[in-house]
Design a protein around this motif. Structure first.
Motif, PDB file in Angstrom:
ATOM      1  N   GLU A  39       0.787  -1.240   0.000  1.00 23.13           N
ATOM      2  CA  GLU A  39       0.000   0.000   0.000  1.00 23.13           C
ATOM      3  C   GLU A  39       0.815   1.284   0.000  1.00 23.13           C
ATOM      4  O   GLU A  39       0.262   2.359  -0.231  1.00 23.13           O
ATOM      5  CB  GLU A  39      -0.918   0.024   1.232  1.00 23.13           C
ATOM      6  CG  GLU A  39      -1.865  -1.154   1.348  1.00 23.13           C
ATOM      7  CD  GLU A  39      -2.735  -1.022   2.588  1.00 23.13           C
ATOM      8  OE1 GLU A  39      -3.438   0.005   2.704  1.00 23.13           O
ATOM      9  OE2 GLU A  39      -2.693  -1.928   3.449  1.00 23.13           O
ATOM     10  N   GLY A  40       2.109   1.201   0.285  1.00 19.13           N
ATOM     11  CA  GLY A  40       2.900   2.407   0.465  1.00 19.13           C
ATOM     12  C   GLY A  40       2.897   3.346  -0.715  1.00 19.13           C
ATOM     13  O   GLY A  40       2.645   4.551  -0.566  1.00 19.13           O
ATOM     14  N   GLU A  41       3.141   2.828  -1.897  1.00 20.54           N
ATOM     15  CA  GLU A  41       3.153   3.684  -3.078  1.00 20.54           C
ATOM     16  C   GLU A  41       1.732   4.118  -3.439  1.00 20.54           C
ATOM     17  O   GLU A  41       1.492   5.279  -3.771  1.00 20.54           O
ATOM     18  CB  GLU A  41       3.799   2.960  -4.259  1.00 20.54           C
ATOM     19  CG  GLU A  41       3.913   3.838  -5.492  1.00 20.54           C
ATOM     20  CD  GLU A  41       4.478   3.112  -6.684  1.00 20.54           C
ATOM     21  OE1 GLU A  41       4.604   3.754  -7.743  1.00 20.54           O
ATOM     22  OE2 GLU A  41       4.784   1.905  -6.577  1.00 20.54           O
ATOM     23  N   LEU A  42       0.791   3.194  -3.354  1.00 22.19           N
ATOM     24  CA  LEU A  42      -0.597   3.498  -3.690  1.00 22.19           C
ATOM     25  C   LEU A  42      -1.144   4.649  -2.848  1.00 22.19           C
ATOM     26  O   LEU A  42      -1.885   5.497  -3.338  1.00 22.19           O
ATOM     27  CB  LEU A  42      -1.464   2.247  -3.472  1.00 22.19           C
ATOM     28  CG  LEU A  42      -2.956   2.366  -3.792  1.00 22.19           C
ATOM     29  CD1 LEU A  42      -3.159   2.615  -5.280  1.00 22.19           C
ATOM     30  CD2 LEU A  42      -3.692   1.109  -3.352  1.00 22.19           C
ATOM     31  N   ARG A  43      -0.755   4.696  -1.581  1.00 20.12           N
ATOM     32  CA  ARG A  43      -1.261   5.718  -0.669  1.00 20.12           C
ATOM     33  C   ARG A  43      -0.343   6.932  -0.582  1.00 20.12           C
ATOM     34  O   ARG A  43      -0.541   7.817   0.249  1.00 20.12           O
ATOM     35  CB  ARG A  43      -1.485   5.106   0.712  1.00 20.12           C
ATOM     36  CG  ARG A  43      -2.567   4.038   0.677  1.00 20.12           C
ATOM     37  CD  ARG A  43      -2.748   3.284   1.980  1.00 20.12           C
ATOM     38  NE  ARG A  43      -3.299   4.101   3.051  1.00 20.12           N
ATOM     39  CZ  ARG A  43      -3.885   3.607   4.140  1.00 20.12           C
ATOM     40  NH1 ARG A  43      -4.021   2.287   4.281  1.00 20.12           N
ATOM     41  NH2 ARG A  43      -4.343   4.405   5.080  1.00 20.12           N
ATOM     42  N   GLY A  44       0.640   6.995  -1.452  1.00 17.05           N
ATOM     43  CA  GLY A  44       1.508   8.161  -1.520  1.00 17.05           C
ATOM     44  C   GLY A  44       2.453   8.309  -0.352  1.00 17.05           C
ATOM     45  O   GLY A  44       2.839   9.423   0.011  1.00 17.05           O
ATOM     46  N   LEU A  45       2.866   7.185   0.230  1.00 20.34           N
ATOM     47  CA  LEU A  45       3.733   7.216   1.405  1.00 20.34           C
ATOM     48  C   LEU A  45       5.204   7.041   1.047  1.00 20.34           C
ATOM     49  O   LEU A  45       6.078   7.634   1.671  1.00 20.34           O
ATOM     50  CB  LEU A  45       3.309   6.123   2.390  1.00 20.34           C
ATOM     51  CG  LEU A  45       1.877   6.245   2.901  1.00 20.34           C
ATOM     52  CD1 LEU A  45       1.392   4.922   3.455  1.00 20.34           C
ATOM     53  CD2 LEU A  45       1.783   7.335   3.950  1.00 20.34           C
ATOM     54  N   ILE A  46       5.466   6.202   0.065  1.00 24.22           N
ATOM     55  CA  ILE A  46       6.830   5.994  -0.428  1.00 24.22           C
ATOM     56  C   ILE A  46       6.784   5.923  -1.949  1.00 24.22           C
ATOM     57  O   ILE A  46       5.764   5.531  -2.528  1.00 24.22           O
ATOM     58  CB  ILE A  46       7.465   4.702   0.132  1.00 24.22           C
ATOM     59  CG1 ILE A  46       6.606   3.479  -0.213  1.00 24.22           C
ATOM     60  CG2 ILE A  46       7.677   4.804   1.641  1.00 24.22           C
ATOM     61  CD1 ILE A  46       7.247   2.158   0.185  1.00 24.22           C
ATOM     62  N   GLY A  47       7.872   6.307  -2.573  1.00 20.42           N
ATOM     63  CA  GLY A  47       7.929   6.261  -4.025  1.00 20.42           C
ATOM     64  C   GLY A  47       8.408   4.907  -4.514  1.00 20.42           C
ATOM     65  O   GLY A  47       8.982   4.118  -3.752  1.00 20.42           O
ATOM     66  N   PRO A  48       8.201   4.596  -5.793  1.00 23.57           N
ATOM     67  CA  PRO A  48       8.619   3.307  -6.340  1.00 23.57           C
ATOM     68  C   PRO A  48      10.123   3.092  -6.240  1.00 23.57           C
ATOM     69  O   PRO A  48      10.585   1.960  -6.163  1.00 23.57           O
ATOM     70  CB  PRO A  48       8.162   3.379  -7.803  1.00 23.57           C
ATOM     71  CG  PRO A  48       7.982   4.825  -8.093  1.00 23.57           C
ATOM     72  CD  PRO A  48       7.562   5.451  -6.803  1.00 23.57           C
ATOM     73  N   PRO A 103       0.998  15.894  10.473  1.00 20.67           N
ATOM     74  CA  PRO A 103      -0.094  16.803  10.144  1.00 20.67           C
ATOM     75  C   PRO A 103      -1.003  16.362   8.993  1.00 20.67           C
ATOM     76  O   PRO A 103      -2.143  16.830   8.897  1.00 20.67           O
ATOM     77  CB  PRO A 103       0.619  18.102   9.774  1.00 20.67           C
ATOM     78  CG  PRO A 103       1.953  17.656   9.263  1.00 20.67           C
ATOM     79  CD  PRO A 103       2.310  16.435  10.069  1.00 20.67           C
ATOM     80  N   MET A 104      -0.532  15.472   8.110  1.00 18.99           N
ATOM     81  CA  MET A 104      -1.318  15.132   6.922  1.00 18.99           C
ATOM     82  C   MET A 104      -2.331  14.029   7.215  1.00 18.99           C
ATOM     83  O   MET A 104      -1.970  12.970   7.740  1.00 18.99           O
ATOM     84  CB  MET A 104      -0.395  14.715   5.773  1.00 18.99           C
ATOM     85  CG  MET A 104       0.477  15.838   5.258  1.00 18.99           C
ATOM     86  SD  MET A 104       1.412  15.373   3.775  1.00 18.99           S
ATOM     87  CE  MET A 104       0.084  15.082   2.618  1.00 18.99           C
ATOM     88  N   GLU A 105      -3.565  14.263   6.828  1.00 23.96           N
ATOM     89  CA  GLU A 105      -4.650  13.327   7.156  1.00 23.96           C
ATOM     90  C   GLU A 105      -4.423  11.942   6.559  1.00 23.96           C
ATOM     91  O   GLU A 105      -4.633  10.926   7.232  1.00 23.96           O
ATOM     92  CB  GLU A 105      -5.985  13.880   6.665  1.00 23.96           C
ATOM     93  CG  GLU A 105      -7.169  12.995   7.023  1.00 23.96           C
ATOM     94  CD  GLU A 105      -8.483  13.600   6.605  1.00 23.96           C
ATOM     95  OE1 GLU A 105      -9.543  13.044   6.995  1.00 23.96           O
ATOM     96  OE2 GLU A 105      -8.489  14.620   5.893  1.00 23.96           O
ATOM     97  N   ARG A 106      -4.001  11.878   5.304  1.00 28.44           N
ATOM     98  CA  ARG A 106      -3.829  10.550   4.684  1.00 28.44           C
ATOM     99  C   ARG A 106      -2.721   9.762   5.370  1.00 28.44           C
ATOM    100  O   ARG A 106      -2.771   8.535   5.437  1.00 28.44           O
ATOM    101  CB  ARG A 106      -3.572  10.663   3.188  1.00 28.44           C
ATOM    102  CG  ARG A 106      -2.311  11.394   2.786  1.00 28.44           C
ATOM    103  CD  ARG A 106      -2.188  11.467   1.263  1.00 28.44           C
ATOM    104  NE  ARG A 106      -1.115  12.328   0.812  1.00 28.44           N
ATOM    105  CZ  ARG A 106       0.161  11.956   0.723  1.00 28.44           C
ATOM    106  NH1 ARG A 106       0.505  10.721   1.039  1.00 28.44           N
ATOM    107  NH2 ARG A 106       1.074  12.801   0.299  1.00 28.44           N
ATOM    108  N   ARG A 107      -1.723  10.461   5.897  1.00 32.75           N
ATOM    109  CA  ARG A 107      -0.651   9.768   6.597  1.00 32.75           C
ATOM    110  C   ARG A 107      -1.083   9.318   7.988  1.00 32.75           C
ATOM    111  O   ARG A 107      -0.714   8.222   8.423  1.00 32.75           O
ATOM    112  CB  ARG A 107       0.588  10.662   6.677  1.00 32.75           C
ATOM    113  CG  ARG A 107       1.234  10.901   5.312  1.00 32.75           C
ATOM    114  CD  ARG A 107       2.411  11.853   5.395  1.00 32.75           C
ATOM    115  NE  ARG A 107       3.029  12.038   4.083  1.00 32.75           N
ATOM    116  CZ  ARG A 107       3.946  12.952   3.815  1.00 32.75           C
ATOM    117  NH1 ARG A 107       4.352  13.785   4.775  1.00 32.75           N
ATOM    118  NH2 ARG A 107       4.458  13.055   2.601  1.00 32.75           N
ATOM    119  N   THR A 108      -1.849  10.150   8.682  1.00 31.23           N
ATOM    120  CA  THR A 108      -2.336   9.712   9.998  1.00 31.23           C
ATOM    121  C   THR A 108      -3.322   8.561   9.840  1.00 31.23           C
ATOM    122  O   THR A 108      -3.368   7.657  10.686  1.00 31.23           O
ATOM    123  CB  THR A 108      -2.979  10.856  10.787  1.00 31.23           C
ATOM    124  OG1 THR A 108      -4.018  11.467  10.023  1.00 31.23           O
ATOM    125  CG2 THR A 108      -1.948  11.911  11.158  1.00 31.23           C
TER     126      THR A 108
END
Length: 218
Positions: A39-48, A103-108
């Protein structure tokens, strides 16, 4: 060593030394890695580009912080993002009361999912900027990774550090220069005894640099 996942992207396999580095925490750290791959890349948490170095650059790198934290204290991880180093430290050190500040909602949302799926009982997630907690809370240890240069980071996190507490910042090759550039702001926030530790983590080729700065007693 890398392997291929179903999406066709190369993903780094856990080095054999990772089992020893993480000890009892290994099964849940491995599960955390699986979540990041899925899920990391899909959710914008880590890059490929991060998947081929997920273990050496991120998970094992984060583990270096754990050895500098005293037992049974409260730790705030500022700018937790995908969970580095806060989630890793919480898994390795169940004696700690870990607070992930992001602070970012998608990350929390992600961090809360990780806490729930991995049944991490010693973590609290805060959707907030560090500055919002100034004068509200303080911690024996504040950690940060890839948030900002020290001269910018210290004014954000300094007020969160309790007397005799410490900042633990994961830094790159310019760690010593960042310390020099931040001398004035470190003094302003009562942070002294600043040391750049070079930690050799099993399974990695490059040393991990941990900048430790201890706050004076008030």
């Amino acid at each position: 060593m890398v392997d291929e996942v179903s999406a066709g992207q190369a993903v780094e396999l856990a080095p054999a030394a990772a089992h020893e580095v993480f000890g009892d925490a290994w099964p849940r750290v491995d599960s955390f890695a699986d979540m990041l791959v899925a899920e990391g890349e899909l959710r914008g948490l880590i890059g490929p580009r991060e998947l081929p170095r997920l273990w050496t650059r991120h998970l094992l790198n984060s583990s270096a912080v754990a050895g500098f934290v005293p037992r049974d204290v409260r730790l705030a991880d500022v700018g937790s993002g995908a969970g580095f180093p806060g989630v890793v430290v919480a898994l390795m050190r169940p004696d700690l009361d870990v607070h992930l500040i992001e602070p970012m909602e998608r990350r929390t949302a992600w961090l809360n999912d990780v806490v729930e799926q991995l049944s991490i009982s010693n973590v609290t997630v805060h959707r907030a900027r560090a500055e919002e907690l100034h004068g509200v809370d303080s911690f024996a240890v504040v950690s940060a990774r890839a948030v900002a240069a020290l001269r910018k980071l210290v004014p954000w996190v300094g007020p969160l550090i309790a007397p005799s507490g410490r900042l633990l910042a994961l830094k790159g090759e310019r760690a010593a220069q960042e310390v020099e550039d931040a001398r004035k702001v470190l003094r302003k926030h009562g942070l002294q005894q600043t040391t750049v530790h070079e930690v050799v983590v099993g399974g990695t080729e490059e040393p991990t640099r941990v900048v430790e700065a201890v706050r004076a007693r008030d």
